[in-house]
Each structure stands twice: as structure tokens, then as C-alpha cells.
Design a protein around this motif. Structure first.
Motif, mmCIF file in Angstrom:
data_model
loop_
_atom_site.group_PDB
_atom_site.id
_atom_site.type_symbol
_atom_site.label_atom_id
_atom_site.label_comp_id
_atom_site.label_asym_id
_atom_site.label_seq_id
_atom_site.Cartn_x
_atom_site.Cartn_y
_atom_site.Cartn_z
ATOM 1 N N SER B 321 0.806 -1.214 0.000
ATOM 2 C CA SER B 321 0.000 0.000 0.000
ATOM 3 C C SER B 321 0.846 1.275 0.000
ATOM 4 C CB SER B 321 -0.924 -0.002 1.215
ATOM 5 O OG SER B 321 -0.141 -0.239 2.362
ATOM 6 N N THR B 322 1.943 1.256 0.720
ATOM 7 C CA THR B 322 2.664 2.511 0.898
ATOM 8 C C THR B 322 3.821 2.688 -0.072
ATOM 9 O OG1 THR B 322 4.095 1.414 2.460
ATOM 10 C CG2 THR B 322 2.203 2.537 3.353
ATOM 11 N N PRO B 359 4.580 8.264 5.389
ATOM 12 C CA PRO B 359 3.336 8.166 4.623
ATOM 13 C C PRO B 359 2.173 7.788 5.544
ATOM 14 C CG PRO B 359 5.073 6.826 3.640
ATOM 15 C CD PRO B 359 5.600 7.339 4.936
ATOM 16 N N GLU B 361 -0.220 5.672 5.465
ATOM 17 C CA GLU B 361 -0.493 4.257 5.757
ATOM 18 C C GLU B 361 0.573 3.658 6.661
ATOM 19 O OE1 GLU B 361 -0.201 5.632 2.879
ATOM 20 O OE2 GLU B 361 -1.867 5.136 1.535
ATOM 21 N N TYR B 362 1.680 4.287 6.756
ATOM 22 C CA TYR B 362 2.771 3.727 7.535
ATOM 23 C C TYR B 362 2.826 4.354 8.927
ATOM 24 C CZ TYR B 362 7.360 1.571 8.165
ATOM 25 O OH TYR B 362 8.402 0.791 8.603
#
Lengths: 137, 925
Positions: B321-322, B359, B361-362
Motif C-alpha cells: 500500500s505505501t 506516509p 499508511e505507515y
């Protein structure tokens, strides 16, 4: 008048040599900064190495034949160096070792460059000197 | 150096020799003496001084070194002759004394008396180590022959058990203090003098064990600290000593194999395992002036795909995702040493200190101590080695399938030697284990004076012209065709009488077939390429060239075709492994270039005969085909500000100043690089290194393997020596020396190696000798105790040893190419192979034998004394086994092993009963 023409043409030959050397140096610098890959860099350099050698040899011969043996003598060490490189088969850039030799290749070409610049000064001096003499006459 | 010890000169040599030579003088840890000396003997010391100037030893060494190294053995010999104790001194040239010789003039003075006169007898006593000064006094054994004495000495000595004994003896001699005969020894500390010298070169000391005593010896507390700093080695030069008395066991020997420094790992537990990355010293100097005093190479040895033991595999992380988290500026991958700030919204790159955004998502919150709360689920933030699955940005084309292409020489010599048969059988047996099923591609070309192409398509219904597509096929689809082909290959050419080899054109053909995909090209070459492009002349090995400036040209490729071809092959992701079999000159120097610049390997079987070398070929080819391989890889190593990797050494091609192109990499390849400081002063406390290998796994996934390590920056030279890693240093030295042989004489390469080791040890000595009054003995840091031994082994290794007569040119070149790629552990094993006695083991009933299999596998020092003519030994350097049958070996064992006709030594008939054990050991390679 003939003399002036000789100096003029030798001046152009020297400028051509200068351009070739600068081109090689640019290729090496690009390689160092990773703008081009070693394959392209070495093939570009190798393409102009022989023309450079031939042109330089021609210049030396040209001076000799036209009676400017002092200038011919000045060109001789350069010619000698080129011939040794050629006979040792070290005149072309080795793509596999180019990074290890980068430093040496650059130094070698910068020396040549300085050499050529000095020759150009001589040529310009003689050219102007001859031109003035012609005018005087 | 010799001077002081007049006698000594010879010694120095010995030391070196010791490793091999059995006799060498003993070594003694200086420690013992040192301390002791202090205590009692103050007086004594003086004596010792006489002995020599310690320092000298080194220096001397410098000069002399060559000699020593070169022939260890040599020196010793002289000694041996010498009679027992007395002798010791004898050696010294100086001595006029007839009898005893004992006292060397020099020393004598100090000592005063020439103790020896009685030499022999007295002598004996002294030996005991100084430590004891105590007293042991000597036992006057009468000095019987030295041997005898020695033993005693040792005994006497209380603490210093064994070591001392050895050393002991010598000491005695010298000092001979009048009065004290006994003590003298101790006092003499002097011993050191000798020792020192010798020591210096000597092979390094052996493993710790020996030393123990040393340290122990130090009585005074202060000393203790000293001990920690270094170990010292002194060899006595007693003349007689050499012999029996001399206990070679006191020399440090790497019997436990490679020891990886662990303090580093403890300091930075999140570092990657040393099997992946080893620094030559885990303490980075903070200034250029400090670096210039560290005469060893500063650098790293990286083995990115080293085999991990069960349970320690590198975790694979998928950042779908990231995207992969990297520093914006220096492109460093996220690793355990990055710090999160600003409540977890930013992270600071540990290499360039740039603050990056995390980021969305992270993102994870930080706990009170500033650690991310999800740390446990993020292996990339805990472990030094991780693998990221690379998204499409990291691909220039779809991941390639594993591809094996075989280029097989079928000329008459290949047929006669049986090579084709072995190769065909081995490939066939490995078909099931080739990595990457079901995508694996395979293809074959054979050549002699012509090139034969084989259409491998399963469906031959509509064939017209051989298209490249047909030459290279998917293994699982064309399995039957491939098997049939391999079965028939040996018989196809059995009547071939063609002697030519169109190697160059065949290589070009293979290149054209493979250029679409890349992959691994295995070339089986049996003779000198004689046709078409790339044909080579029989330059041969010329005795007259050795020792001249042209010597190295023999080791360079003759035809530029090979370098150019290697460069092109690398560009198209083709890695080459060369298997050369010829009994005549094949110009491995030229052929090997192909392997060198494509990240491959050279295997050389001089005079291949399938009966003799078949097993080795089978094993190596099978390993080559089945080991996990990374395809179309590139590797880069990043490091913190202020330092930079300047030169790279190994089998690969540089694609830009710091990017290594590796068409095919596997666990048996390692790369070395040297570091330089860019700034005059490093201000940071720690520097970080990050190795990133971007590759295509056999399963078709593009991955990035990242290894991160941190190392402290130090201001103290002593710390650098303490944290040194002998294995990495030897590995780097090995590569530098081999590269040196390509531009200059063998001798120059060996000399520069020795010079650097000597300089480094002298520098170390200068650090400590004065303050601790070490007199003349050699000192070295514990971490470098094997350096001299390995340095010596290196200069005797195939690529570097001797001159014309010592190794064939082809063997030299092949070994050079191999050693340029070896990981540290394998290199050390090659330099110092293990020697194992197995006859006792084989005679035991099998059940019991299993139990103490481990015990038996103890490595013996490589000295002639260890070989008992009644024994059966295995010598294993990682590439071959030499089984040594003692002359007096019980016929039963021999019969069992070799079958009834054990006159035929080469036949490898092995009884089934033993076969299990033997094969098990074989498997251990």
C-alpha cells in the motif's frame, strides 16, 4: 602568404584536437556523475580516439613538411606518447575497467588538453607574427 | 633485527614457518614473561634488553619478512641441528662459545654469566617460563637435550603450563644469570627478546588457548588490563629448541575456523549478521591521520545472499500500500536505525539526517520512549536484514525466468576425457531441482569446429528454421525432449575426431539466443579456442618472462574480444560460469575474464579424467545448478556522510561509480570494497552502512534485500585494532594481492602484502610497547592473532606462490578468479584447511562412532608432527579432500577403504560401511 595559410590551417587542426579532447573529458565527467552508462561513454570516447591520434600525427608531419621543424619538435612528445599507447593497445577505453581507470583517463586527457592549448598559443603567435610581417612587406 | 639476537635471525624465519613447519620455536605469550619480569626480575630485564631491542624485531621483520614468509621451514632447519639447549645460543652467530654457545654475547653481558656453560644442564631449568620466576628453578636437568628440558620447564612453571614450557627453555639459555640459573629464565624475560623477534613474524599465535596462560601470568593487576589489549608472542630461539622441545601447539592456530568478532554485534544488536556484511574493523577512524596509521585496509566484505541457518531466514516484507519507504535524498531504505519524531509523523534518515515524512499508511504513534507502538509488527524496524518485495518501479522489464544455457565443447578431448558424459548425467539429475519451476528455461549448444544447435520444442510438427525461440525452451514443457537429448548426448559424439574449437562464434551464438532474457550460461571448454573470433594463441607459460616487467601480461586476457564480450553479456544480464578441463594450456586468463565481469566463477579441472575428477565435477556442477540464485541483480552499498566506498573488488562489473551489476548472484559470491574518508574529521558518533541488492528471485518476484549495519566512530587507534576482523582483512588483502598480480610481478604482490602486515603490527607495537615495557617481544591484538598466519598462507596460495615452477599459469589464474569471489569463511578454509584424523573413528563401532563424531571432527594444526604414519587423515580445504594414508596405516583400514586392490591408490573404492561416514563428511562441504 603561404606561411600565413600554413599557420592558419595548423590553428584549425589544433582547435579540432582541442574539441575532441574536451568531448572525451565531458564523456568521462558525465560517466562520473552517472549521467550516462559506461557502455555509451566508452563507445563514444573510443570512436574519437583514433581520429585524434591521426589528426595529431598529421599535424606533426604537416609542420615538418612545411619547414617549421621547431613546432614539429614540440609536437613530437605528444606523438610519441600516442604511439606508445597504441602499440601497447592501451589507447582505447576499457569498458569493464573504466571506473577503476577513470582517474587516470581524466588526468591523461587534461594533460593533453593543456599541451594542445600551449601549442595553440604558439600557433597564434606565429600566425600574427607572420601576418604582421606580410603587412610590413 | 637479527642483530640483537644474533642467533635469532634465523628465528624470525622460523616463526613463520612454524605454522607449517613443525618445529618452529615455541612461541610464548609474552604475557607471562612480561609480568614476571616485572616482578622479580627487574634486573633481569636489563638483560633482556640486551637482547634486543624489541622493536627491532619488527623492523627487522620488515626487512626480513620476505624471507620468513617465504620459507618458514627453512629457518627452522638450522635450528634443529643444534643441539639441545646449549644450542640455543649457538645459533647465535656470535657466540664464540663453543660449548654452550649458550650465552650469546649480547645477552651475556647483561646477564652476566654465561650460565650456560654448563649450559646444557642449567639451561634446562630456565625455561620454565618466566612467570614462574618463581622459581622454578630450574631444574637443572642437566640439560639433557633440549627436549627433555623443555618438558621440565614447563612443569616447573606453575602457572604457565604448557606454554611456558616451551618458551621456557629458551629463556634459560639466555639469561643465564649466574646466580639464578633458574630464575634467570624468568627474569630474562629476556626471553622475550628472542621471542619477540621471532614472534613477530611468526605465525600468529595460535588460538586463544595457548594464551590463556599468558594472561594469567600477569600477576599484577595492571597487567591484566594489558592483556586485554593484546597478546604477545615470543619465540624462543633456543637452538635446540626447535626440535622436539618446541611445542608447536603454543602457536595460535585457527583450529576453530573463522571467528567472527562478536563485540560489535552486542553493541549494535540490530545490525545484520556478520555473514552478510563484515567490516575490516568495527571501529571507524574519525580522521584521516588516524586512518593513515591503520596500515591494514579499511573496508567491508559483503556476501549479500549468504546462506542463513534454519530459522534465521531473512523476512520478506511487502509494502503494497505505501510503496517502499526510502529517504528522499539519499534513497536509503527504512531500517532499524532511523528515528521517528514529531509524534511519529516524520522520520530522520540515519545516513543523511534528512527529515522525511511518514506516509499516512505507515503512520503509527510513538510511545513514551519515542518508539513506534507497532514496532513488533515491523521487522524492517527491528532487523538488520530484510527483503522488500519490489513494486513495478523497480523493474525495467517483467522479471525474467531462471534460465540456464549450456555451451558444451564436444571435440575429441572432451569425448576422451569422459567430460561430456559426466556433464550430461549431472545436468539430467539436476533437472528436478533447478530453481524456479515451472518457469525455468533451458537450452543447449554444442561446438567443435562447427556449432550445433538443438531444437528443444516439444512439438516438432511444424518446424522450418531454427528460431531462437526453439533453442531456448521452457523446461517443464519440453522435459522429455531435454531428457532424451541429454541421454543421447554422450553417444552422439563418441566418434568425433574434431580437434578444433570454435569457442568465440559459439559464445556469440549463445549470446544471441539469450540476449532477450539473460540468465546463466555454463561453458564447458576443453581446449584452447582455435577458430573464428576470439581465437587464442598458445602463449603458454614462459619461464623467461618471470621476474621481468612483462610477467603480468600472461595473466591478462590476450584478446580484447573477451573483455568486450563480457561487457556486452553483463549488459544483457547474462552471467557466465566457465568449466575448463584441458590438460594443455587453455588460457584461463582470457576465458576467465568472461566469468570475472559477469559475476560468474571459474572451475578448473586440469587433465580431467572422469574416473578421477568426475565426482568433483558432479558435485560442483550440481551445486551450481541447484543453489538459490538471484537474477539480473544490481547491488549498491551506501554509507554515512564523510565516508565513501572508493574501490570494489570481486567478480562483477561496475555500472556506475558505486553500482555493481551482477547478472547472477548466489550464496557463494562475496564482494569486497574499500572505504576512504572524505572529510578530515568525522563528527558523528556512529556511521551506518546499508547494502541493497535488487534482484529477481527464482520464483519471479522482484525483491530488494537490505542489510544495515552501524559502526562506532573512534578516536583511538588501539580501539581500531581491538575491533579488527581478521577474516575480512584477509579477504580484502587477498583480493588486493591478486589484482596486484595483474599489473606487476608475483613477488611485488607478496611483498606489499607482507609490508602492510608488518607495518600494522609495528604501529600497534608502538602504541603499547613503551608503556608496558614489553621489551623485544612481538605483540599483537587478540583480534589479529591469526593475521600473520593467514598472510603467510596467502602468499603461499596458488595465485601468489613462488614463480614459474610452483604452479601452472592456468591453475594460478583459475585460483585467482575463484578467490576473488569467495566469501570470508570459505577463503579462510582454503587458506588454512582442516586436517582431521579419522582412523580411530573409523575403527569404532558405528553406534559409538556417531556419538563422538563431533569430537573426532577436531581440526589438527597443519604441522608435519601431526601426521602420524599410522594414521588416516582427511585434509579438507573446501574444494577438495585429500585423504592421507600413513605409511604404517593398518592394512585393515586400507583394505576396507580401498577394496582389496589398494595398490591402486586413486580408485575411490570405498566400503559401504565406511561409505556412510565418508559421504556424510563429504556432504559437509
Amino acid at each position: 602568404m603561404v606561411d600565413l595559410f600554413i599557420w592558419l590551417s595548423s590553428f584549425f587542426i589544433l582547435v579540432a584536437l582541442l574539441v575532441i579532447l574536451v568531448f572525451q573529458l565531458i564523456c568521462l565527467a558525465d560517466l562520473e556523475f552517472d549521467y550516462i552508462n559506461p557502455y555509451d561513454s566508452s563507445s563514444r570516447i573510443n570512436k574519437v580516439v583514433l581520429p585524434e591520434f591521426i589528426l595529431q600525427g598529421f599535424l606533426c608531419l604537416f609542420y615538418l613538411l612545411t619547414g617549421h621543424w621547431v613546432m614539429s619538435l614540440l609536437c613530437a612528445p605528444y606523438l610519441y606518447y600516442n604511439v606508445t599507447l597504441y602499440t601497447r593497445k592501451q589507447h582505447l577505453v576499457d569498458v569493464t575497467e573504466i571506473f577503476n581507470l577513470l582517474h587516470w583517463e581524466k588526468k591523461q586527457r587534461i594533460c593533453k588538453l593543456v599541451y594542445v592549448v600551449v601549442l595553440i598559443f604558439f600557433a597564434i603567435f606565429w600566425m600574427i607574427y607572420t601576418a604582421l610581417e606580410d603587412v610590413d612587406d | 633485527m637479527g642483530t640483537e639476537n644474533p642467533g635469532r635471525p634465523s628465528f624470525p624465519m622460523r616463526p613463520s614457518s612454524t605454522p607449517f613447519a613443525s618445529a618452529p620455536p615455541t612461541v610464548r605469550p609474552f604475557s607471562s614473561s612480561g609480568p614476571l619480569a616485572g616482578s622479580e626480575s627487574s634486573n633481569f630485564r636489563p638483560t633482556s634488553p640486551g637482547a634486543p631491542p624489541t622493536m627491532t624485531p619488527f623492523s627487522a621483520a620488515g626487512p626480513s619478512p620476505p624471507a620468513r614468509f617465504s620459507d618458514p621451514s627453512v629457518p627452522s632447519p638450522p635450528i634443529k641441528p643444534v643441539p639441545p639447549f646449549g644450542m640455543p645460543y649457538h645459533q647465535f652467530p656470535t657466540h664464540p662459545f663453543p660449548s654452550a654457545a649458550q650465552i650469546p654475547p649480547n645477552r651475556a653481558p647483561p646477564v652476566g654469566q654465561p650460565p650456560f656453560q654448563p649450559p646444557a644442564t642449567q639451561v634446562s631449568v630456565p625455561p620454565p617460563s618466566f612467570r614462574q620466576q618463581t622459581q622454578v628453578p630450574l631444574v637443572p636437568m642437566g640439560s639433557p637435550p633440549q627436549n627433555a628440558n623443555f618438558p621440565l620447564p614447563s612443569m616447573n612453571v606453575p602457572q604457565p603450563p604448557s606454554d611456558s614450557s616451551l618458551s621456557g627453555p629458551r629463556p634459560n639459555f639466555q639469561p643465564p644469570f649466574p646466580g639464578y640459573p633458574n630464575k634467570q629464565p624468568a627474569v630474562s624475560q629476556a626471553p622475550p627478546p628472542f621471542p619477540a623477534q621471532q614472534g613477530s613474524f611468526m605465525p600468529p599465535p595460535a588460538p586463544p588457548s595457548p594464551f590463556p596462560s599468558q594472561q594469567g601470568s600477569y600477576g599484577p593487576p595492571p597487567r591484566q588490563s594489558l592483556t586485554e589489549d593484546f597478546s604477545s608472542l615470543s619465540v624462543a630461539s633456543v637452538p635446540g629448541s626447535i626440535d622436539p622441545a618446541f611445542d608447536h601447539r603454543t602457536l595460535p592456530r585457527p583450529l576453530d575456523g573463522d571467528e567472527v568478532p562478536s563485540s560489535f554485534l552486542e553493541m549494535y544488536p540490530m545490525n545484520c549478521d556478520p555473514r552478510y556484511l563484515r567490516l575490516t574493523t568495527s571501529a571507524i577512524p574519525n580522521s584521516q591521520s588516524l586512518l593513515s596509521r591503520w596500515h591494514l585496509p579499511l573496508g567491508a566484505v559483503v556476501c549479500p545472499l549468504a546462506e542463513a541457518p534454519e530459522g534465521e531466514e531473512v523476512p520478506v516484507i511487502n509494502f503494497t500500500s505505501t510503496g517502499i519507504i526510502r529517504c528522499r535524498r539519499c534513497r536509503t531504505y527504512v531500517n532499524p536505525y532511523v528515528t521517528f519524531t514529531d509524534a511519529g509523523r516524520k522520520w530522520r534518515c540515519n545516513i543523511c539526517s534528512l527529515l522525511n515524512d511518514v506516509p499516512g499508511e505507515y503512520f503509527a504513534n510513538l510511545d513514551a520512549t519515542g518508539r513506534r507502538i507497532d514496532l513488533d509488527q515491523r521487522p524492517e524496524l527491528i532487523k538488520g536484514s530484510v527483503e522488500f518485495v519490489a513494486p513495478t518501479e523497480y523493474m525495467v522489464r517483467p522479471p525474467m525466468p531462471p534460465l540456464y544455457f549450456f555451451l558444451i565443447d564436444v571435440s575429441i578431448s572432451a569425448v576422451r576425457s569422459g567430460m561430456i558424459e559426466v556433464v550430461a548425467q549431472t545436468i539430467r539429475s539436476c533437472l528436478d531441482e533447478l530453481p524456479g519451476f515451472p518457469r525455468t528455461q533451458i537450452g543447449f549448444i554444442t561446438y567443435d569446429s562447427t556449432i550445433h544447435f538443438y531444437n528443444m520444442k516439444a512439438n516438432l510438427d511444424d518446424i522450418f528454421v531454427p528460431l531462437p525461440d526453439d533453442l531456448l525452451v521452457n523446461l517443464s514443457e519440453s522435459r522429455n525432449v531435454v531428457e532424451t537429448f541429454l541421454d543421447s548426448l554422450p553417444s552422439m559424439f563418441q566418434d568425433n575426431v574434431n580437434v578444433e574449437s570454435a569457442f568465440g562464434p559459439a559464445l556469440k551464438a549463445a549470446f544471441m539466443v539469450m540476449s532477450q532474457l539473460g540468465g546463466k550460461l555454463l561453458i564447458f571448454q576443453n581446449s584452447l579456442p582455435s577458430l573464428g573470433v576470439g581465437r587464442l594463441k598458445l602463449r603458454g607459460d614462459d619461464l623467461r618472462v618471470y621476474g621481468t616487467d612483462k610477467e603480468h601480461i600472461l595473466r591478462l586476457p590476450e584478446d580484447p574480444f573477451y573483455k568486450q564480450m563480457a561487457a556486452d553479456l553483463t549488459k544483457y544480464q547474462i552471467g557466465i560460469n566457465i568449466y575448463a578441463f584441458s590438460d594443455k594450456y587453455t588460457d584461463i586468463a582470457s576465458l576467465g575474464t568472461l566469468a570475472k565481469y559477469t559475476g560468474g566463477q571459474v572451475y578448473y579441472y586440469p587433465s580431467f579424467q572422469s574416473g578421477i575428477h568426475g565426482e568433483k565435477l558432479r558435485h560442483e556442477l550440481a551445486r551450481d545448478l541447484t543453489r538459490e540464485t538471484a537474477w539480473e541483480a544490481v547491488m549498491r552499498i551506501r554509507c554515512g556522510k564523510g565516508i565513501r566506498f572508493t574501490t570494489y573488488h570481486g567478480n562483477f562489473m561496475l555500472r556506475s561509480t558505486d553500482l555493481l551489476a551482477l547478472p547472477a548472484v548466489d550464496c557463494d559470491k562475496a564482494y569486497a570494497m574499500q572505504l576512504s574518508l572524505e572529510e578530515t574529521l568525522l563528527t558523528t558518533q556512529t556511521v551506518y552502512f546499508q547494502v541493497a541488492l535488487l534482484y529477481t528471485a527464482s520464483c519471479g518476484e522482484r525483491r530488494i534485500r537490505v542489510h544495515t549495519a552501524a559502526a562506532p566512530v573512534v578516536t583511538d587507534l588501539g580501539e581500531m585494532y581491538r575491533q579488527a576482523d581478521t577474516g575480512a582483512i584477509v579477504s580484502l588483502f587477498c583480493r588486493l594481492a591478486i589484482e596486484r598480480t595483474l599489473t606487476s610481478k608475483l613477488e611485488d604482490a607478496r611483498n606489499s602484502l607482507q609490508l602492510r602486515i608488518v607495518k600494522a603490527l609495528r604501529e600497534y607495537r608502538n602504541l603499547y610497547a613503551v608503556q608496558h615495557r614489553l621489551g623485544t617481544r612481538m605483540i599483537y591484538p587478540e583480534s589479529l592473532k591469526f593475521l600473520c598466519l593467514y598472510g603467510l598462507a596467502l602468499s603461499k596460495s596458488v595465485p601468489l606462490k613462488g614463480g614459474y615452477a610452483d604452479a601452472q599459469l592456468d591453475e594460478r589464474c583459475a585460483a585467482g578468479f575463484t578467490m576473488m569471489a569467495l566469501p570470508v569463511k570459505k577463503l579462510l578454509k582454503l587458506l588454512y584447511p582442516s586436517l582431521i584424523r579419522i582412523d580411530e573413528y573409523l575403527l569404532k563401532p558405528s553406534a559409538e562412532a556417531d556419538d563422538d563424531f563431533k569430537n573426532i571432527m577436531k581440526r589438527l594444526p597443519l604441522v608435519a608432527e601431526c601426521l602420524d604414519s599410522r594414521g588416516l587423515y582427511i585434509y579438507d580445504d573446501g574444494f577438495r579432500f585429500v585423504i592421507w594414508f600413513g605409511r604404517m596405516l593398518s592394512p585393515d583400514i586400507a583394505k576396507n577403504l580401498l577394496g582389496s586392490d589398494f595398490a591402486a591408490e586413486l580408485s575411490r573404492v570405498i566400503l559401504t560401511e565406511q561409505d556412510n561416514e565418508m559421504s556424510r563428511r563429504l556432504m559437509k562441504i
